[in-house]
Design an enzyme around this catalytic site. Sequence first.
Site, PDB file in Angstrom:
ATOM      1  N   GLU A 133      -9.723  -6.029 -42.188  1.00 21.12           N
ATOM      2  CA  GLU A 133      -9.099  -7.358 -42.239  1.00 21.12           C
ATOM      3  C   GLU A 133      -7.636  -7.209 -42.648  1.00 21.12           C
ATOM      4  O   GLU A 133      -7.248  -6.162 -43.191  1.00 21.12           O
ATOM      5  CB  GLU A 133      -9.843  -8.238 -43.260  1.00 21.12           C
ATOM      6  N   SER A 138      -9.099   0.194 -46.280  1.00 20.40           N
ATOM      7  CA  SER A 138      -9.771   1.246 -47.057  1.00 20.40           C
ATOM      8  C   SER A 138     -10.763   0.639 -48.042  1.00 20.40           C
ATOM      9  O   SER A 138     -11.875   1.144 -48.210  1.00 20.40           O
ATOM     10  CB  SER A 138      -8.731   2.045 -47.853  1.00 20.40           C
ATOM     11  N   PHE A 162      -6.689  -5.066 -36.203  1.00 24.42           N
ATOM     12  CA  PHE A 162      -6.710  -3.685 -35.677  1.00 24.42           C
ATOM     13  C   PHE A 162      -8.035  -3.360 -34.978  1.00 24.42           C
ATOM     14  O   PHE A 162      -8.511  -2.228 -35.072  1.00 24.42           O
ATOM     15  CB  PHE A 162      -6.494  -2.646 -36.802  1.00 24.42           C
ATOM     16  N   GLU A 248     -18.668   8.697 -36.793  1.00 25.18           N
ATOM     17  CA  GLU A 248     -17.401   8.126 -36.313  1.00 25.18           C
ATOM     18  C   GLU A 248     -16.216   9.028 -36.667  1.00 25.18           C
ATOM     19  O   GLU A 248     -15.302   9.226 -35.872  1.00 25.18           O
ATOM     20  CB  GLU A 248     -17.189   6.740 -36.924  1.00 25.18           C
ATOM     21  N   ARG A 249     -16.267   9.571 -37.850  1.00 22.08           N
ATOM     22  CA  ARG A 249     -15.168  10.448 -38.284  1.00 22.08           C
ATOM     23  C   ARG A 249     -15.177  11.755 -37.513  1.00 22.08           C
ATOM     24  O   ARG A 249     -14.116  12.294 -37.156  1.00 22.08           O
ATOM     25  CB  ARG A 249     -15.284  10.699 -39.793  1.00 22.08           C
ATOM     26  N   GLN A 342       8.437  20.682 -29.589  1.00 21.41           N
ATOM     27  CA  GLN A 342       9.633  21.497 -29.830  1.00 21.41           C
ATOM     28  C   GLN A 342       9.764  22.602 -28.778  1.00 21.41           C
ATOM     29  O   GLN A 342      10.853  22.867 -28.265  1.00 21.41           O
ATOM     30  CB  GLN A 342       9.541  22.112 -31.243  1.00 21.41           C
ATOM     31  N   LEU A 343       8.653  23.224 -28.452  1.00 21.04           N
ATOM     32  CA  LEU A 343       8.688  24.324 -27.481  1.00 21.04           C
ATOM     33  C   LEU A 343       9.018  23.832 -26.071  1.00 21.04           C
ATOM     34  O   LEU A 343       9.457  24.604 -25.233  1.00 21.04           O
ATOM     35  CB  LEU A 343       7.350  25.072 -27.491  1.00 21.04           C
ATOM     36  N   HIS A 344       8.801  22.564 -25.817  1.00 18.58           N
ATOM     37  CA  HIS A 344       9.171  21.985 -24.518  1.00 18.58           C
ATOM     38  C   HIS A 344      10.634  21.559 -24.480  1.00 18.58           C
ATOM     39  O   HIS A 344      11.113  21.101 -23.443  1.00 18.58           O
ATOM     40  CB  HIS A 344       8.283  20.773 -24.191  1.00 18.58           C
ATOM     41  N   GLY A 369     -10.682   5.076 -39.276  1.00 17.34           N
ATOM     42  CA  GLY A 369     -11.997   5.576 -39.683  1.00 17.34           C
ATOM     43  C   GLY A 369     -12.026   6.186 -41.068  1.00 17.34           C
ATOM     44  O   GLY A 369     -12.893   6.993 -41.383  1.00 17.34           O
TER      45      GLY A 369
HETATM   46  C1  LIG Z   1      -5.085   1.787 -33.600  1.00 16.42           C
HETATM   47  C2  LIG Z   1      -6.082   1.367 -34.628  1.00 16.42           C
HETATM   48  C3  LIG Z   1      -7.399   1.082 -34.262  1.00 16.42           C
HETATM   49  C4  LIG Z   1      -8.315   0.649 -35.225  1.00 16.42           C
HETATM   50  N1  LIG Z   1      -9.569   0.272 -34.824  1.00 16.42           N
HETATM   51  C5  LIG Z   1     -10.388  -0.328 -35.729  1.00 16.42           C
HETATM   52  C6  LIG Z   1     -11.628  -0.918 -35.319  1.00 16.42           C
HETATM   53  O1  LIG Z   1     -12.002  -0.848 -34.134  1.00 16.42           O
HETATM   54  N2  LIG Z   1     -12.373  -1.557 -36.234  1.00 16.42           N
HETATM   55  C7  LIG Z   1     -11.994  -1.665 -37.540  1.00 16.42           C
HETATM   56  O2  LIG Z   1     -12.709  -2.278 -38.306  1.00 16.42           O
HETATM   57  N3  LIG Z   1     -10.839  -1.120 -37.965  1.00 16.42           N
HETATM   58  C8  LIG Z   1     -10.022  -0.466 -37.089  1.00 16.42           C
HETATM   59  N4  LIG Z   1      -8.826   0.069 -37.495  1.00 16.42           N
HETATM   60  C9  LIG Z   1      -8.450  -0.058 -38.899  1.00 16.42           C
HETATM   61  C10 LIG Z   1      -8.465   1.243 -39.685  1.00 16.42           C
HETATM   62  O3  LIG Z   1      -9.777   1.682 -39.907  1.00 16.42           O
HETATM   63  C11 LIG Z   1      -7.675   0.978 -40.970  1.00 16.42           C
HETATM   64  O4  LIG Z   1      -6.327   0.835 -40.607  1.00 16.42           O
HETATM   65  C12 LIG Z   1      -7.843   2.077 -41.999  1.00 16.42           C
HETATM   66  O5  LIG Z   1      -9.162   2.099 -42.491  1.00 16.42           O
HETATM   67  C13 LIG Z   1      -6.866   1.906 -43.174  1.00 16.42           C
HETATM   68  O6  LIG Z   1      -6.917   0.617 -43.706  1.00 16.42           O
HETATM   69  P1  LIG Z   1      -5.561  -0.238 -43.905  1.00 16.42           P
HETATM   70  O7  LIG Z   1      -4.819  -0.179 -42.624  1.00 16.42           O
HETATM   71  O8  LIG Z   1      -5.936  -1.554 -44.443  1.00 16.42           O
HETATM   72  O9  LIG Z   1      -4.720   0.572 -44.952  1.00 16.42           O
HETATM   73  P2  LIG Z   1      -4.816   0.454 -46.599  1.00 16.42           P
HETATM   74  O10 LIG Z   1      -6.234   0.493 -47.004  1.00 16.42           O
HETATM   75  O11 LIG Z   1      -4.006  -0.736 -46.986  1.00 16.42           O
HETATM   76  O12 LIG Z   1      -4.082   1.763 -46.999  1.00 16.42           O
HETATM   77  C14 LIG Z   1      -2.661   1.896 -47.012  1.00 16.42           C
HETATM   78  C15 LIG Z   1      -2.305   3.251 -47.626  1.00 16.42           C
HETATM   79  O13 LIG Z   1      -2.811   3.282 -48.977  1.00 16.42           O
HETATM   80  C16 LIG Z   1      -3.608   4.424 -49.157  1.00 16.42           C
HETATM   81  N5  LIG Z   1      -4.671   4.167 -50.125  1.00 16.42           N
HETATM   82  C17 LIG Z   1      -5.553   3.141 -50.159  1.00 16.42           C
HETATM   83  N6  LIG Z   1      -6.423   3.298 -51.154  1.00 16.42           N
HETATM   84  C18 LIG Z   1      -6.105   4.465 -51.776  1.00 16.42           C
HETATM   85  C19 LIG Z   1      -6.637   5.201 -52.868  1.00 16.42           C
HETATM   86  N7  LIG Z   1      -7.717   4.789 -53.535  1.00 16.42           N
HETATM   87  N8  LIG Z   1      -6.030   6.362 -53.215  1.00 16.42           N
HETATM   88  C20 LIG Z   1      -4.955   6.820 -52.542  1.00 16.42           C
HETATM   89  N9  LIG Z   1      -4.404   6.175 -51.477  1.00 16.42           N
HETATM   90  C21 LIG Z   1      -4.977   5.023 -51.112  1.00 16.42           C
HETATM   91  C22 LIG Z   1      -4.187   4.726 -47.777  1.00 16.42           C
HETATM   92  O14 LIG Z   1      -4.631   6.069 -47.667  1.00 16.42           O
HETATM   93  C23 LIG Z   1      -2.979   4.428 -46.900  1.00 16.42           C
HETATM   94  O15 LIG Z   1      -2.132   5.542 -46.876  1.00 16.42           O
HETATM   95  C24 LIG Z   1      -7.923   0.546 -36.565  1.00 16.42           C
HETATM   96  C25 LIG Z   1      -6.618   0.880 -36.943  1.00 16.42           C
HETATM   97  C26 LIG Z   1      -5.698   1.262 -35.993  1.00 16.42           C
HETATM   98  C27 LIG Z   1      -4.284   1.549 -36.413  1.00 16.42           C
END
Ligand SMILES: Cc1cc2nc3c(=O)[nH]c(=O)nc-3n(C[C@H](O)[C@H](O)[C@H](O)COP(=O)(O)OP(=O)(O)OC[C@H]3O[C@@H](n4cnc5c(N)ncnc54)[C@H](O)[C@@H]3O)c2cc1C
Length: 385
Positions: A133, A138, A162, A248-249, A342-344, A369
């Site tokens: 959302e 995360s 997303f 998934e991962r 870089q190599l290209h 993921g």
């Molecule tokens: C192209 C794309 C496709 C996607 N497809 C899907 C989909 O089909 N379905 C779906 O549900 N989601 C999807 N996502 C969402 C994706 O899973 C999330 O973007 C991802 O889980 C990270 O969540 P966030 O973007 O809210 O980042 P945040 O959770 O806000 O994180 C921002 C930064 O803070 C860091 N952070 C957060 N908590 C901690 C912690 N405890 N310790 C250290 N660092 C932390 C994170 O590592 C990151 O670097 C997609 C995203 C993209 C970009």
Amino acid sequence: MAEKFNLTPFREEHEIFRQQCRKFVDKELAPQAMEWEKNKDFPDEVFRRVGEMGLHGILVPEEYGGSGGDYLMAAVWVEEATRIGSGGVMAGIGMHGLIVLPAVARFGNEEQKKRFLVPGVSGEKIGALGLTEPVAGSDLARIRTTAKRERDDYLLNGSKTFITNGSRADFVLVLCKTGPEAGYQGFSTLIVERGMPGFSQGRPLEKLGWHAGDTAELVFENVAVPAENRLGEEGRGFYNAMANLEWERLIMALGVVYGAQLAFDKTKTYIMQREAFGRPIGKFQVNRHKMVDMAMEIEAARQLCYFALKKLMNGEPCAVEVSLAKVFASRMGEFVATTCLQLHGGYGYMREYEIERFFRDVRINAIGGGTSEILKEMVGRLMGL
Ligand SMILES: Cc1cc2nc3c(=O)[nH]c(=O)nc-3n(C[C@H](O)[C@H](O)[C@H](O)COP(=O)(O)OP(=O)(O)OC[C@H]3O[C@@H](n4cnc5c(N)ncnc54)[C@H](O)[C@@H]3O)c2cc1C
């Protein structure tokens, strides 16, 4: 190179299946990838064609049109689908057939399996997974989308962002809160269908990579979702969402490794042809060493993936192995992408050479993921730190 190490988990039947997948991808999908990337879209017809080839149903039981295969068969398809040369197309197909359909197969009731798996396997209906959302990715427990039971329906309110296949999806597995006070037991999953009043699917978002892919916002305004569309038990949504995360991962990690290998092979050919200062640029020691460094990292990532895959196949706990594979493969992919570019030289920066596309597409792997930071946190805790 994996053959040399002889640690591949695949057997003869997998290699036969691999050849079928490769032939299909190379003939029907890869030739159009560049155009789809340019158009920032690909036709729904691709889902139907992949369905005709039986590739959405690898992890779906035979009685619903699938082939009842296992993770090894699915991993072969993941690897070969990487040859499409478009992370966006691969993500759309993979999300539908390898993540959404298996979740319906695992948690759905008979009626739901008939309604969503059968047309899903044929590619007539396209699925998406809505977890993230605007306020929470995360930290999924913080999501705000709620569903209130009112007689035979759940009244759904909130939004997702997303979401892969978000614009085109015919149905979305939406994680929501049905018991806001119940902690992790307060989540459920609802299958929200295109056209339900109050459900809107946004236009695809502009992105760094995955250009052909459809990544969109979804909004739910008093959507009356019939209770029969609840996937799995009420209160089990959070656990069910977590149940498939390892697979998934691993899909992402396997894709990076295969993509990196393709970039490496392409670069190897290029540097032996391109000349500077009287010799192929691949004959300079510094470049030879770059190639060896890449080969080493790719192989290490591949073996981490295969090790995790074997554990997953055997039903053994593999959260640590999968996380290590994904974190390492994501980092390796970025290293390989920038080194190949870089190599290209200048050509690497140009769209037609495809290395540029891999360079942009690969970046998502450390985010989607489960970010690398979150996965390291989890592994660190499991290590007792
Ligand atoms: C192209 C794309 C496709 C996607 N497809 C899907 C989909 O089909 N379905 C779906 O549900 N989601 C999807 N996502 C969402 C994706 O899973 C999330 O973007 C991802 O889980 C990270 O969540 P966030 O973007 O809210 O980042 P945040 O959770 O806000 O994180 C921002 C930064 O803070 C860091 N952070 C957060 N908590 C901690 C912690 N405890 N310790 C250290 N660092 C932390 C994170 O590592 C990151 O670097 C997609 C995203 C993209 C970009």
